[in-house]
Design an enzyme around this catalytic site. Structure first.
Site, PDB file in Angstrom:
ATOM      1  N   GLY A 155     -90.671 -23.581-133.265  1.00  9.35           N
ATOM      2  CA  GLY A 155     -91.944 -23.471-132.751  1.00  9.35           C
ATOM      3  C   GLY A 155     -91.353 -23.176-131.187  1.00  9.35           C
ATOM      4  N   PHE A 174     -93.974 -26.627-125.326  1.00 13.45           N
ATOM      5  CA  PHE A 174     -93.292 -27.791-125.406  1.00 13.45           C
ATOM      6  C   PHE A 174     -91.803 -27.793-126.138  1.00 13.45           C
ATOM      7  CE2 PHE A 174     -92.710 -32.596-126.374  1.00 13.45           C
ATOM      8  CZ  PHE A 174     -92.343 -32.799-124.786  1.00 13.45           C
ATOM      9  N   LYS A 221    -105.362 -39.682-129.081  1.00 16.98           N
ATOM     10  CA  LYS A 221    -105.441 -39.501-127.642  1.00 16.98           C
ATOM     11  C   LYS A 221    -105.902 -38.154-127.088  1.00 16.98           C
ATOM     12  CE  LYS A 221    -101.837 -37.092-125.999  1.00 16.98           C
ATOM     13  NZ  LYS A 221    -101.884 -35.788-125.345  1.00 16.98           N
ATOM     14  N   ASN A 262    -106.195 -30.410-123.810  1.00 10.79           N
ATOM     15  CA  ASN A 262    -107.399 -31.056-124.442  1.00 10.79           C
ATOM     16  C   ASN A 262    -108.587 -31.180-123.419  1.00 10.79           C
ATOM     17  OD1 ASN A 262    -106.801 -31.572-127.696  1.00 10.79           O
ATOM     18  ND2 ASN A 262    -104.833 -32.114-126.343  1.00 10.79           N
TER      19      ASN A 262
HETATM   20  N1  LIG Z   1     -97.504 -28.810-123.828  1.00 13.73           N
HETATM   21  C1  LIG Z   1     -97.278 -30.173-123.889  1.00 13.73           C
HETATM   22  O1  LIG Z   1     -97.565 -30.353-122.715  1.00 13.73           O
HETATM   23  C2  LIG Z   1     -96.968 -31.064-124.919  1.00 13.73           C
HETATM   24  C3  LIG Z   1     -96.436 -32.244-124.638  1.00 13.73           C
HETATM   25  C4  LIG Z   1     -96.145 -33.187-125.469  1.00 13.73           C
HETATM   26  C5  LIG Z   1     -96.589 -32.548-126.981  1.00 13.73           C
HETATM   27  N2  LIG Z   1     -96.892 -31.598-127.243  1.00 13.73           N
HETATM   28  C6  LIG Z   1     -97.391 -31.405-128.655  1.00 13.73           C
HETATM   29  O2  LIG Z   1     -96.417 -30.241-129.085  1.00 13.73           O
HETATM   30  C7  LIG Z   1     -96.821 -29.437-130.003  1.00 13.73           C
HETATM   31  C8  LIG Z   1     -96.522 -27.875-129.674  1.00 13.73           C
HETATM   32  O3  LIG Z   1     -97.673 -27.701-128.717  1.00 13.73           O
HETATM   33  P1  LIG Z   1     -97.220 -26.750-127.397  1.00 13.73           P
HETATM   34  O4  LIG Z   1     -97.811 -27.159-126.439  1.00 13.73           O
HETATM   35  O5  LIG Z   1     -95.686 -26.553-127.773  1.00 13.73           O
HETATM   36  O6  LIG Z   1     -97.618 -25.413-128.279  1.00 13.73           O
HETATM   37  P2  LIG Z   1     -98.499 -24.040-127.345  1.00 13.73           P
HETATM   38  O7  LIG Z   1     -99.944 -24.650-127.279  1.00 13.73           O
HETATM   39  O8  LIG Z   1     -97.587 -24.221-126.158  1.00 13.73           O
HETATM   40  O9  LIG Z   1     -98.327 -22.869-128.215  1.00 13.73           O
HETATM   41  C9  LIG Z   1     -98.879 -23.006-129.449  1.00 13.73           C
HETATM   42  C10 LIG Z   1     -97.515 -22.569-130.316  1.00 13.73           C
HETATM   43  O10 LIG Z   1     -97.895 -22.568-131.822  1.00 13.73           O
HETATM   44  C11 LIG Z   1     -97.501 -21.360-132.352  1.00 13.73           C
HETATM   45  N3  LIG Z   1     -98.311 -20.995-133.410  1.00 13.73           N
HETATM   46  C12 LIG Z   1     -99.673 -20.537-133.492  1.00 13.73           C
HETATM   47  N4  LIG Z   1    -100.093 -20.334-134.788  1.00 13.73           N
HETATM   48  C13 LIG Z   1     -99.074 -20.661-135.363  1.00 13.73           C
HETATM   49  C14 LIG Z   1     -98.845 -20.365-136.936  1.00 13.73           C
HETATM   50  N5  LIG Z   1     -99.900 -20.131-137.485  1.00 13.73           N
HETATM   51  N6  LIG Z   1     -97.599 -20.710-137.291  1.00 13.73           N
HETATM   52  C15 LIG Z   1     -96.719 -20.908-136.572  1.00 13.73           C
HETATM   53  N7  LIG Z   1     -96.730 -21.387-135.101  1.00 13.73           N
HETATM   54  C16 LIG Z   1     -98.200 -20.948-134.742  1.00 13.73           C
HETATM   55  C17 LIG Z   1     -97.716 -20.364-131.402  1.00 13.73           C
HETATM   56  O11 LIG Z   1     -96.630 -19.326-131.450  1.00 13.73           O
HETATM   57  C18 LIG Z   1     -97.241 -21.056-129.910  1.00 13.73           C
HETATM   58  O12 LIG Z   1     -95.842 -21.272-129.932  1.00 13.73           O
HETATM   59  C19 LIG Z   1     -98.346 -29.925-130.168  1.00 13.73           C
HETATM   60  O13 LIG Z   1     -98.500 -30.586-131.174  1.00 13.73           O
HETATM   61  C20 LIG Z   1     -98.506 -30.448-128.927  1.00 13.73           C
HETATM   62  O14 LIG Z   1     -99.531 -31.522-128.806  1.00 13.73           O
HETATM   63  C21 LIG Z   1     -97.251 -30.741-126.249  1.00 13.73           C
HETATM   64  O1  LIG Z   2    -102.136 -30.601-122.893  1.00 10.64           O
HETATM   65  P1  LIG Z   2    -102.398 -31.716-124.040  1.00 10.64           P
HETATM   66  O2  LIG Z   2    -103.697 -32.437-124.094  1.00 10.64           O
HETATM   67  O3  LIG Z   2    -101.980 -31.197-125.560  1.00 10.64           O
HETATM   68  O4  LIG Z   2    -101.423 -32.753-123.694  1.00 10.64           O
HETATM   69  C1  LIG Z   2    -100.023 -32.767-123.612  1.00 10.64           C
HETATM   70  C2  LIG Z   2     -99.178 -33.932-123.930  1.00 10.64           C
HETATM   71  O5  LIG Z   2     -99.540 -34.522-125.206  1.00 10.64           O
HETATM   72  C3  LIG Z   2     -99.253 -34.937-122.915  1.00 10.64           C
HETATM   73  O6  LIG Z   2     -98.487 -36.212-123.078  1.00 10.64           O
END
Ligand SMILES: NC(=O)c1ccc[n+]([C@@H]2O[C@H](COP(=O)([O-])OP(=O)(O)OC[C@H]3O[C@@H](n4cnc5c(N)ncnc54)[C@H](O)[C@@H]3O)[C@@H](O)[C@H]2O)c1
Ligand SMILES: O=P(O)(O)OC[C@H](O)CO
Length: 417
Positions: free
Chosen positions: A110, A114, A276, A341
């Site tokens: 991915g 993140f 959350k 969110n």
């Molecule tokens: N961003 C943060 O601050 C954060 C922090 C902790 C946990 N997370 C979690 O990490 C996970 C990834 O979120 P993120 O914030 O890195 O993503 P993002 O919102 O930055 O980007 C979404 C990602 O999903 C990919 N994507 C979209 N459609 C897709 C598909 N059909 N197949 C495969 N990939 C696809 C996109 O290419 C992109 O890389 C989520 O579950 C999120 O809750 C995010």
């Molecule tokens: O941007 P959100 O709401 O997906 O939150 C990112 C992380 O989960 C925070 O811990």
């Protein structure tokens, strides 16, 4: 004790703090008090408790200690702190393992914000570390190799960080399953529930890879990617049924700006991390509707209870829900507009349509899909979740934010549990 036999005066008071000494409460409307001690029940903030009131002419500040007592108090604090420092040093010497030395390659699934952040984080843990990202769009920082070829990315990896959004994980993993070593530990960063199956990542990963024994760890907690990339102090929790594996991941990822606690409660950590996001949408709606701080606090407190009720019904521990992946991440995501969110909720609360909001975003807000899964899960475990249910109905455009508030405010006023 005889003072209590004296007439007891109980006043409804509105104390004001004197500017000269904020620690002395001045009751401007108090009638002349006889010199005898009184018991006064006040309505000030905090638990009203009877306390002997110093005679009015006394200007002694009860918080001012004598020099000897100040010295004693400081000594107690110093000793307590020194004990903590000694404990921390002894733990660090015992906990040190060679996980980082032994780890040669980490693959990240991915290329979102993140996934990229964690790839850079792991790359920074050791110059010789090879970090390979399996992405759809391989344009990334030079110290991280990116590829769209699963076999290349996964070959020889010691750990896998899974950062594909939950709703896309099953198809993504099924597409790479043939290249995944059955012993490769999967560290899931994704927070959410799969909409139609209600599965958590600890179920999605082994089932999509067709290997029920695939080692699994959930990494969760209050962690905005922007702050992690800026190396601001962050604390997260790794949960695994395999305690040794949880400690290994703790050693692999923790550093001076990232503390990692461990847990055996995978269900609690995953449910808290997923729900959350739904609660954060509700918090955003409250802010978008300008309903004020009282309602924000009431809503988040209710949401915390609903998450605790469901998580514990599913086998999660209450301690998890009040820990980093629960209360910690709930506070961060509900109270800070860095949250995707929460921002969805703010825009909904200010009147935008959900489809317009989502089409304007290039990032994922996992709570939007997870909301629907939560309701089915709540029915399965027979748990009432009015706030999270209201979010699901708003996501389905069956309820307006305004109507949701009216309905929630008119729910039965029951005993707290
Ligand atoms: N961003 C943060 O601050 C954060 C922090 C902790 C946990 N997370 C979690 O990490 C996970 C990834 O979120 P993120 O914030 O890195 O993503 P993002 O919102 O930055 O980007 C979404 C990602 O999903 C990919 N994507 C979209 N459609 C897709 C598909 N059909 N197949 C495969 N990939 C696809 C996109 O290419 C992109 O890389 C989520 O579950 C999120 O809750 C995010
Ligand atoms: O941007 P959100 O709401 O997906 O939150 C990112 C992380 O989960 C925070 O811990």
């Amino acid at each position: 004790m005889e003072a209590l036999l004296e007439p007891v005066f109980v006043f409804k008071l509105n104390p004001s703090f004197t500017s000269k000494n904020p620690y002395t409460v001045h009751f401007p409307n108090l009638p002349k008090i006889p010199s005898k001690p009184l018991v006064v029940a006040t309505c000030c903030a905090g638990t009203p408790s009877p306390s002997p009131l110093l005679p009015q002419d006394s200007d002694q500040n009860p918080l001012q200690l004598s020099p000897d007592r100040t010295r004693d108090r400081r000594k107690v604090v110093r000793i307590a702190w020194e004990k903590l420092v000694r404990w921390s040093r002894s733990w660090r010497s015992k906990a040190k393992t060679d996980v980082l030395e032994r780890t040669k390659k980490v693959v990240v699934l991915g290329g979102g914000s993140f996934g990229t952040a964690m790839a850079a984080h792991v790359a920074n843990r050791k110059a010789q570390m090879e970090v390979s990202m399996l992405v759809r769009d391989p344009a990334l920082p030079e110290n991280v190799t990116a590829t769209s070829d699963a076999k290349t990315a996964l070959l020889g990896a010691d750990y896998c960080l899974h950062a594909v959004p939950v709703q896309f994980s099953t198809s993504f993993l099924e597409g790479i399953a043939e290249h995944v070593d059955p012993g490769l530990p999967f560290i899931s960063l994704s927070k959410g529930l799969e909409l139609n199956t209600l599965r958590m990542m600890s179920q999605i990963i082994p089932q999509a890879l067709k290997n029920p024994r695939q080692p699994f760890i959930a990494l969760s907690g209050p962690s905005f990617v922007l702050e992690l990339m800026n190396k601001l102090p962050t604390a997260m929790v790794v949960a695994s049924k395999d305690k040794k594996l949880a400690h290994a991941v703790q050693q692999l990822l923790s550093c001076s700006h990232l503390r990692i606690s461990t847990s055996r409660d995978v269900t609690g950590v995953e449910i808290a991390g997923a729900l959350k996001n739904v609660l954060a949408i509700a918090a955003g709606i409250v802010e978008g509707m300008n309903l004020g701080n009282n309602s924000m606090a009431a809503l988040v407190a209710q949401g915390c209870s609903e998450i605790r009720w469901l998580a514990t019904k599913m086998g999660g521990k209450p301690a998890t829900i009040t820990g980093l992946s629960g209360t910690g991440d709930i506070m961060l995501t509900c109270f800070v507009n860095l949250s995707r969110n929460k921002r969805v909720g703010v825009r909904l609360g200010s009147g935008e349509k959900l489809e317009d909001i989502l089409s304007s975003m290039n990032q994922v807000a996992e709570g939007v899909s997870t909301a629907g899964a939560v309701i089915a899960l709540a029915q399965k475990y027979n748990v009432k979740m009015p706030v999270l249910t209201a979010v699901a109905r708003i996501m389905d455009s069956e309820l307006t934010p305004k109507k949701a508030v009216l309905e929630l405010m008119s729910l039965p006023q029951v005993e707290e549990v």
